[in-house]
Design an enzyme around this catalytic site. Structure first.
Site, mmCIF file in Angstrom:
data_model
loop_
_atom_site.group_PDB
_atom_site.id
_atom_site.type_symbol
_atom_site.label_atom_id
_atom_site.label_comp_id
_atom_site.label_asym_id
_atom_site.label_seq_id
_atom_site.Cartn_x
_atom_site.Cartn_y
_atom_site.Cartn_z
ATOM 1 N N HIS A 190 20.392 53.197 -40.199
ATOM 2 C CA HIS A 190 21.018 52.397 -39.346
ATOM 3 C C HIS A 190 22.327 52.926 -38.924
ATOM 4 O O HIS A 190 23.469 52.082 -39.088
ATOM 5 C CB HIS A 190 21.385 51.114 -40.241
ATOM 6 C CG HIS A 190 20.154 50.581 -41.372
ATOM 7 N ND1 HIS A 190 18.903 50.444 -40.724
ATOM 8 C CD2 HIS A 190 20.096 50.493 -42.502
ATOM 9 C CE1 HIS A 190 18.007 50.206 -41.612
ATOM 10 N NE2 HIS A 190 18.528 49.971 -42.730
ATOM 11 N N HIS A 191 22.196 53.902 -38.655
ATOM 12 C CA HIS A 191 23.278 54.759 -37.748
ATOM 13 C C HIS A 191 22.980 55.031 -36.422
ATOM 14 O O HIS A 191 23.158 56.047 -35.830
ATOM 15 C CB HIS A 191 23.739 56.107 -38.575
ATOM 16 C CG HIS A 191 24.278 55.802 -39.990
ATOM 17 N ND1 HIS A 191 23.956 56.762 -40.974
ATOM 18 C CD2 HIS A 191 24.482 54.816 -40.903
ATOM 19 C CE1 HIS A 191 24.277 56.527 -42.041
ATOM 20 N NE2 HIS A 191 24.624 55.184 -41.908
ATOM 21 N N GLN A 192 22.388 53.938 -35.803
ATOM 22 C CA GLN A 192 22.137 54.128 -34.382
ATOM 23 C C GLN A 192 23.415 54.255 -33.568
ATOM 24 O O GLN A 192 24.275 53.750 -33.583
ATOM 25 C CB GLN A 192 21.350 52.973 -33.844
ATOM 26 C CG GLN A 192 20.045 52.736 -34.544
ATOM 27 C CD GLN A 192 20.071 51.988 -35.989
ATOM 28 O OE1 GLN A 192 21.356 51.072 -36.271
ATOM 29 N NE2 GLN A 192 19.141 51.734 -36.725
#
Length: 617
Positions: A546-548
């Site tokens: 979830h580090h887009q």
């Protein structure tokens, strides 16, 4: 009797204001409603008798789209100029109090304050997930993802920002962005004494959790005994291990909403905040100048005008979506959807995320596991709710408290792997491993198994985002393209070998911790411990972190993939900027919440400099 989960979709009233109802969030709704209430903002509104916002003449100096990690910072700094009128629009609702409890963070995934995005299949990753799609939770609430994430505060490495500058992004070197990290930080631990790297007195509290359980201690000791020094990973060096620095204070989550907006929201009359107001179009005139937005609220369409700028801070997914809906994006894609092209730019490309996998499982003996009886968990929740300074298990985020960085090759200039420690309830994982993202979620402090995840910090694979032809205004198509570049798995496999070696440390041996060597479904043809087995896990049990980032890439004018310039102005559309994680040319080596706050600080500083100088010129 051990904790028995309740599926909140079966017990949550359809009209409830508490938004922790979810497919996969397992908490006792009635208890949470009673203990934590609804929302601090709504209570203030009731106390001050604030009525629903009016819509008579919506003209502002600045419109900020998105109240997430960057947007809240921007709205705070702009509204500090008393003669400017600022509008902050958030598609989600008020931040419910349940989000403040660190130990309930995973219960928010899949809830009504989560956009609940999923990736498109690529045949190379997420193969054991439902429909081969990995879940991408994103916050749809005041504070954005800072209200639902795991709260870890990591800035990334010096090389990340120097790399941005080397690509032609003037002003974005490490020494140039460091002051903006310090500006908003209020470091409450010993690190705050190091004024070169840390700030004290800013809006955003940063501190270690007040509670650290035994498995966390075991992992920190194991990393240390495995050769990693204990250090401040937000200081001069990053290779090492440390209990997490987090956006918490006195045992509660401090989102950017709580840090930057709540203290000023009802004091600054020039700041207007509207929730459940989803922007679906940027107004662009015949000269290609952005001058306002259209948004939907309570089933009605409204228009707001900006005299100076529209600033899009809707995040890596929603910022490019909004630009494309407004006619800014790849020409061919927009024409296919009958969208009038205002500016042909590579919006939605350059999509990046750190990738890892589930399946490297540390089984904990009973005397080390933290899983306890149901009534004891309920007592802990009640106890936490009644504390002034929140302590105990619920004041922490379980094993996510443990952070380590390594170089998988000694000659690398910076770490290429970060270890993220997760948790699960082992019996459930063994029973239904095909839904590894959708496990029975108990509060994060209570578990009998650790997941050791090695994240590739420098992925070469690139994905893209497209509007959905079936419904351009709905959820976009997210092509994460994990592991498309076959070399992306190499650092992960090397890091797994390091992780396995920790089983030989005194920390593991003396506490009876061990790796569970039972091959998971779909990979039983391979021997546990071999590269082939872990490659199989990486393909089947792919885990998003979830580090887009990267979908509105920052770059100089000669960069064919750039969407915004180094001052974050959208090319060819005056009056419009994008300020959030989507502008990252390359994703940083670490979590993205702290960098997003910094991007908000630096971005708004450039806005202030321009308009204040213009007014004085």
């Amino acid at each position: 009797m051990l904790w028995q989960p309740i599926n909140l979709t079966e017990v949550c009233p359809a009209n409830t204001q508490l938004t922790a109802c979810s497919n996969f969030g397992y908490v006792y709704l009635s208890l949470l409603v009673h203990l934590f209430g609804d929302s601090e903002d709504r209570r203030i509104q009731q106390k001050l008798h604030i009525q629903e916002e009016t819509f008579e003449k919506e003209e502002y100096d600045f419109i900020v789209v998105g109240a997430g990690a960057a947007g809240c910072v921007i709205a705070n700094r702009l509204s500090a100029v008393k003669h400017w009128k600022v509008l902050l629009l958030e598609a989600g609702g008020e931040q419910p109090d349940v989000t403040l409890v660190p130990g309930l963070s995973t219960s928010l995934i899949g809830s009504s304050i989560d956009w609940s995005y999923k990736t498109e299949p690529n045949g190379k990753s997420c193969l054991a997930r439902r429909e081969q799609r990995c879940g991408w939770p994103r916050g749809k609430v005041m504070g954005g993802s800072s209200s639902i994430n795991s709260m870890v505060y990591i800035r990334g490495n010096r090389l990340d920002y120097d790399g941005w500058a080397a690509l032609g992004n003037e002003g974005w070197s490490y020494e140039e962005v460091l002051p903006y990290f310090r500006k908003s930080e209020d470091n409450l631990d010993l690190e705050g004494l190091n004024c070169k790297y840390h700030g004290v007195g800013g809006e955003q509290p940063v501190s270690r959790y007040l509670y650290i359980d035994k498995p966390n201690i075991i992992m920190t000791q194991a990393f240390n005994q495995g050769g990693l020094p204990i250090l401040d990973y937000n200081g001069p060096e990053q290779v090492g291990a440390m209990p997490a620095q987090a956006v918490t204070k006195d045992g509660i989550r401090v989102s950017t909403n709580k840090a930057f907006i709540q203290p000023i929201r009802y004091k600054r009359k020039n700041l207007t905040v509207k929730v459940k107001a989803e922007v679906f179009g940027i107004l662009i005139n015949d000269d290609n100048v952005a001058y306002g937005v259209n948004y939907l609220k309570n089933g009605k369409v409204y228009t707001a005008f900006a005299k100076k700028e529209v600033i899009v801070s809707a995040g890596t997914i929603n910022s490019p979506k909004l630009l494309m809906l407004s006619g800014i994006g790849p020409k061919e894609h927009l024409l296919e959807l009958n969208i009038t092209v205002k500016q042909d730019l590579p919006v939605g490309e350059n999509l990046q995320d750190h990738v890892t996998f589930n399946g490297l499982i540390v089984a904990l003996p009973n005397q080390t596991a933290t899983l306890i009886a149901q009534d004891e968990i309920l007592d802990e929740i009640k106890c936490y709710a009644n504390m002034k300074v929140k302590r105990g298990p619920m004041s922490a985020d379980g094993p996510a408290n443990n952070i380590a960085f390594i170089k998988t090759e000694p000659d690398l200039p910076a770490p290429d792997v970060q270890f993220h420690i997760g948790h699960l309830y082992l019996d459930d994982y063994v029973r239904e491993p095909q839904i590894a993202d959708e496990l029975m979620i108990v509060p994060t402090p209570y578990y009998d198994t650790l997941l050791v995840r090695a994240m590739n910090l420098v992925p070469k694979s690139r994905g893209k985002l497209l509007l959905n032809p079936a419904d351009p205004y709905g959820k976009p198509l997210l092509y994460a393209n994990y592991l498309d570049d076959p070399t992306d798995v190499i650092p992960i496999l090397k890091a797994v070998k390091f992780a396995i070696s920790l089983e030989n440390t005194t920390a593991f041996i003396s506490n009876g911790a061990r790796y569970d060597r039972t091959p998971l479904a779909g990979c039983t043809d391979y021997e546990w411990g071999t590269d082939e087995y872990f490659l199989c896990l990486a393909r089947l049990y792919t885990s998003a972190t979830h580090h887009q980032a990267g979908t509105c890439k920052m770059g100089p004018h000669w960069d064919p993939k750039a969407v915004v310039d180094p001052k974050l102005r959208v090319y060819g559309v005056p009056g419009l900027r994008v300020i959030d994680a989507s502008i990252m040319p390359l994703v940083v080596r670490g979590n993205t919440n702290a960098p997003s706050i910094m991007i908000g600080e630096k971005g708004v500083a450039m806005v202030l400099e321009y308009w204040l100088n213009k007014s004085h010129g």
